[in-house]
Design a protein around this motif. Structure first.
Motif, PDB file in Angstrom:
ATOM      1  N   ALA A   1       9.264 -30.905 -11.108  1.00 46.15           N
ATOM      2  CA  ALA A   1       9.729 -32.361 -10.848  1.00 46.15           C
ATOM      3  C   ALA A   1      11.357 -32.172 -11.252  1.00 46.15           C
ATOM      4  N   ARG A   2      11.940 -32.670 -10.183  1.00 43.54           N
ATOM      5  CA  ARG A   2      13.450 -32.826 -10.048  1.00 43.54           C
ATOM      6  C   ARG A   2      14.083 -33.847  -9.596  1.00 43.54           C
ATOM      7  N   CYS A   3      14.959 -34.472  -9.964  1.00 40.99           N
ATOM      8  CA  CYS A   3      16.072 -35.421  -9.429  1.00 40.99           C
ATOM      9  C   CYS A   3      17.386 -35.177  -9.519  1.00 40.99           C
ATOM     10  N   SER A   4      18.456 -35.688  -8.830  1.00 42.64           N
ATOM     11  CA  SER A   4      19.693 -35.129  -9.020  1.00 42.64           C
ATOM     12  C   SER A   4      20.692 -35.795 -10.088  1.00 42.64           C
ATOM     13  N   THR A   5      20.595 -37.004 -10.223  1.00 43.03           N
ATOM     14  CA  THR A   5      21.416 -37.627 -11.232  1.00 43.03           C
ATOM     15  C   THR A   5      20.576 -38.414 -12.190  1.00 43.03           C
ATOM     16  N   ALA A   6      21.275 -38.744 -13.443  1.00 46.02           N
ATOM     17  CA  ALA A   6      20.878 -39.267 -14.529  1.00 46.02           C
ATOM     18  C   ALA A   6      20.076 -40.526 -14.220  1.00 46.02           C
ATOM     19  N   GLN A   7      20.591 -41.471 -13.253  1.00 43.11           N
ATOM     20  CA  GLN A   7      20.411 -42.655 -13.014  1.00 43.11           C
ATOM     21  C   GLN A   7      18.987 -42.832 -12.217  1.00 43.11           C
TER      22      GLN A   7
ATOM     23  N   GLN B   1       9.700 -40.686 -13.115  1.00 45.34           N
ATOM     24  CA  GLN B   1       8.312 -40.873 -13.430  1.00 45.34           C
ATOM     25  C   GLN B   1       7.358 -40.790 -12.498  1.00 45.34           C
ATOM     26  N   SER B   2       7.767 -41.262 -11.170  1.00 53.59           N
ATOM     27  CA  SER B   2       6.806 -41.296 -10.390  1.00 53.59           C
ATOM     28  C   SER B   2       6.495 -39.762  -9.665  1.00 53.59           C
ATOM     29  N   GLN B   3       7.177 -38.827 -10.110  1.00 52.41           N
ATOM     30  CA  GLN B   3       6.815 -37.618  -9.546  1.00 52.41           C
ATOM     31  C   GLN B   3       5.891 -36.870 -10.828  1.00 52.41           C
ATOM     32  N   LEU B   4       6.202 -37.268 -12.203  1.00 54.63           N
ATOM     33  CA  LEU B   4       5.518 -36.981 -13.192  1.00 54.63           C
ATOM     34  C   LEU B   4       4.071 -37.556 -13.186  1.00 54.63           C
ATOM     35  N   ASP B   5       3.806 -38.840 -12.735  1.00 59.23           N
ATOM     36  CA  ASP B   5       2.812 -39.409 -12.536  1.00 59.23           C
ATOM     37  C   ASP B   5       1.701 -38.884 -11.495  1.00 59.23           C
ATOM     38  N   ALA B   6       2.554 -38.359 -10.478  1.00 55.76           N
ATOM     39  CA  ALA B   6       1.605 -37.632  -9.479  1.00 55.76           C
ATOM     40  C   ALA B   6       1.197 -36.175 -10.065  1.00 55.76           C
ATOM     41  N   LEU B   7       2.162 -35.430 -10.707  1.00 56.80           N
ATOM     42  CA  LEU B   7       1.767 -34.084 -11.135  1.00 56.80           C
ATOM     43  C   LEU B   7       0.828 -34.148 -12.448  1.00 56.80           C
ATOM     44  N   GLU B   8       1.068 -34.852 -13.310  1.00 57.38           N
ATOM     45  CA  GLU B   8       0.199 -34.901 -14.473  1.00 57.38           C
ATOM     46  C   GLU B   8      -1.439 -34.719 -14.254  1.00 57.38           C
TER      47      GLU B   8
ATOM     48  N   SER C   1      10.535 -30.210 -15.951  1.00 56.71           N
ATOM     49  CA  SER C   1      11.238 -31.356 -15.275  1.00 56.71           C
ATOM     50  C   SER C   1      12.639 -31.032 -15.605  1.00 56.71           C
ATOM     51  N   GLU C   2      13.750 -31.727 -14.740  1.00 59.75           N
ATOM     52  CA  GLU C   2      15.059 -31.686 -14.966  1.00 59.75           C
ATOM     53  C   GLU C   2      15.765 -32.463 -14.159  1.00 59.75           C
ATOM     54  N   LYS C   3      16.882 -32.843 -14.542  1.00 62.37           N
ATOM     55  CA  LYS C   3      17.864 -33.712 -13.804  1.00 62.37           C
ATOM     56  C   LYS C   3      19.013 -33.133 -13.355  1.00 62.37           C
ATOM     57  N   ILE C   4      19.014 -32.509 -12.325  1.00 59.33           N
ATOM     58  CA  ILE C   4      20.129 -31.602 -11.646  1.00 59.33           C
ATOM     59  C   ILE C   4      20.134 -31.540 -10.191  1.00 59.33           C
ATOM     60  N   SER C   5      21.319 -31.229  -9.804  1.00 54.78           N
ATOM     61  CA  SER C   5      21.656 -31.456  -8.245  1.00 54.78           C
ATOM     62  C   SER C   5      21.038 -30.024  -7.645  1.00 54.78           C
TER      63      SER C   5
ATOM     64  N   LEU D   1       2.280 -23.089  -7.570  1.00 51.30           N
ATOM     65  CA  LEU D   1       3.213 -23.936  -8.012  1.00 51.30           C
ATOM     66  C   LEU D   1       3.254 -25.237  -7.365  1.00 51.30           C
ATOM     67  N   THR D   2       3.089 -26.472  -7.977  1.00 51.67           N
ATOM     68  CA  THR D   2       2.969 -27.822  -7.248  1.00 51.67           C
ATOM     69  C   THR D   2       4.210 -28.528  -7.523  1.00 51.67           C
ATOM     70  N   VAL D   3       4.775 -29.000  -6.363  1.00 51.57           N
ATOM     71  CA  VAL D   3       5.927 -29.867  -6.433  1.00 51.57           C
ATOM     72  C   VAL D   3       5.270 -31.181  -5.758  1.00 51.57           C
ATOM     73  N   HIS D   4       6.167 -32.282  -5.717  1.00 52.31           N
ATOM     74  CA  HIS D   4       5.987 -33.601  -5.229  1.00 52.31           C
ATOM     75  C   HIS D   4       6.243 -33.546  -3.861  1.00 52.31           C
ATOM     76  N   GLU D   5       7.309 -33.004  -3.380  1.00 55.37           N
ATOM     77  CA  GLU D   5       7.644 -32.849  -2.092  1.00 55.37           C
ATOM     78  C   GLU D   5       8.531 -31.651  -1.883  1.00 55.37           C
ATOM     79  N   LEU D   6       8.807 -31.270  -0.553  1.00 59.95           N
ATOM     80  CA  LEU D   6       9.548 -29.924  -0.592  1.00 59.95           C
ATOM     81  C   LEU D   6      11.002 -30.083  -0.832  1.00 59.95           C
ATOM     82  N   LYS D   7      11.596 -31.110  -0.614  1.00 56.37           N
ATOM     83  CA  LYS D   7      13.229 -31.152  -1.155  1.00 56.37           C
ATOM     84  C   LYS D   7      13.303 -31.168  -2.682  1.00 56.37           C
ATOM     85  N   ARG D   8      12.319 -31.425  -3.418  1.00 57.11           N
ATOM     86  CA  ARG D   8      12.428 -31.106  -5.019  1.00 57.11           C
ATOM     87  C   ARG D   8      12.712 -29.757  -5.133  1.00 57.11           C
ATOM     88  N   LEU D   9      12.440 -28.729  -4.503  1.00 50.37           N
ATOM     89  CA  LEU D   9      12.837 -27.512  -4.748  1.00 50.37           C
ATOM     90  C   LEU D   9      14.219 -27.055  -4.393  1.00 50.37           C
TER      91      LEU D   9
END
Length: 337
Positions: free
Chosen positions: A91-97, A101-108, A116-120, A150-158
């Motif tokens: 799971a990944r998102c770009s910024t700290a803001q 959680q939505s990705q983690l809920d789908a993956l758990e 998981s990480e917060k990085i661009s 390898l499971t991701v929520h959507e393609l652009k998370r990679l």
């Protein structure tokens, strides 16, 4: 995954040949009944690690070019229960803001381990993604028959770059690791062959176009805000009035708060040193006027011999009228004038 010629041949001969119908355990054969110099393509692409190869040669011990002979049959082992696929989530998102959680809920519910990480995506090295890929590769190398996904929520998370997504897909395919998407047009396990590869390339290009569009809109908004006087960033600490007051105080010679703090600190240090010099030493007796015993008024040692008795001197000292003071009485004060 790189295989030696013997390992590749053994992996290919585990399957029957769809073209020449050679049974498992035997090399491929020609129409003339001779052993082929290389395995037929429909046969060796059944091995995931050899799908990208152009050809797989038959080893010399199989006798390529000689009359074909069936090899030893492959022992049929009892069918083992299907092993549960190992799913590794990312799971990944770009910024700290932004929230994960939505990705983690789908993956758990699906994944045993989630990174998981917060990085661009503009950052080329993403530590948690590298850890997830390394774990998947290690599991597949230790147990080649184990299914790793390898499971991701959507393609652009990679990634949001088409070239990077295509490179990553090729690496996963060569290692025998499958890619699973939980949302989007390619929901499910990605098939890198046929139409699946084409759709994957189209979605990768769409992800890159979306990223470029977001960046252009962000820059456009910054230009519009700057034209209105809002240049972004944190608010100013000192406004114009505070700056004018500070310059006026500086012209008058008023010290800055830092200068006053340093001056107060020096004063405290000086008072502390002065108080230490004035501190009385316990047990040291001083004279009538604060002089230490054993020293005269000018700092010289008293003469040797017994010290005269002051009481006897006062007893014989005459008073103001010439009469001696009575013994034990106090000396009268000299009248003023």
């Amino acid at each position: 995954m790189h295989l030696t010629p013997d390992q590749a041949a053994n992996a290919v001969e585990r399957n029957d040949c769809p073209k020449c119908e050679a049974p498992a355990g035997s090399p491929c054969r020609t129409r003339a009944g001779k052993t082929t110099a290389k395995y037929h393509t429909p046969r060796f692409i059944l091995v995931p690690a050899l799908r990208e190869e152009l050809e797989v040669l038959v080893p010399d011990d199989r006798g390529p070019g000689r009359p074909w002979k069936p090899g030893p049959p492959v022992e049929q082992t009892p069918a083992a229960p299907a092993a549960v696929a190992i799913r590794i989530g990312y799971a990944r998102c770009s910024t700290a803001q932004q929230e994960l959680q939505s990705q983690l809920d789908a993956l758990e519910p699906l994944c045993k381990l989630i990174f998981s990480e917060k990085i661009s995506t503009r950052v080329k090295v993403r530590p948690e993604l590298e850890k997830a890929l390394r774990l998947a590769y290690d599991i597949k190398e230790a147990a080649p028959d184990q299914e790793v996904i390898l499971t991701v929520h959507e393609l652009k998370r990679l990634a949001r770059n088409a070239a990077e997504l295509m490179t990553l897909s090729g690496q996963l395919q060569s290692a025998g690791v499958q890619l699973e998407l939980l949302t989007g047009p390619l929901t499910g396990i990605h098939d890198p062959n046929g139409m699946g590869a084409m759709f994957f390339a189209v979605l990768a290009a769409a992800a890159q176009i979306e990223r470029n569009y977001i960046r252009e809109k962000t820059l456009e908004g910054q230009v519009v805000a700057a034209s209105k006087g809002n240049h972004g960033g944190r608010p100013k600490v000192i406004d114009d009035d505070s700056l004018l007051l500070g310059l006026a105080l500086k012209d008058r010679g008023v010290p800055r708060p830092r200068d006053r703090e340093e001056a107060d600190h020096q004063d405290r240090q000086e008072r502390r040193r002065t108080s230490l010099r004035r501190l009385r030493v316990p047990g040291a007796r001083r004279g009538r006027r604060g002089r230490r015993p054993g020293r005269s008024a000018r700092g010289r040692s008293p003469p040797a011999g017994p010290r005269p008795d002051n009481r006897s001197r006062q007893r014989h000292r005459p008073g103001a009228d010439g009469t001696p003071h009575p013994a034990g009485s106090r000396r009268h004060r000299r009248p003023d004038g």
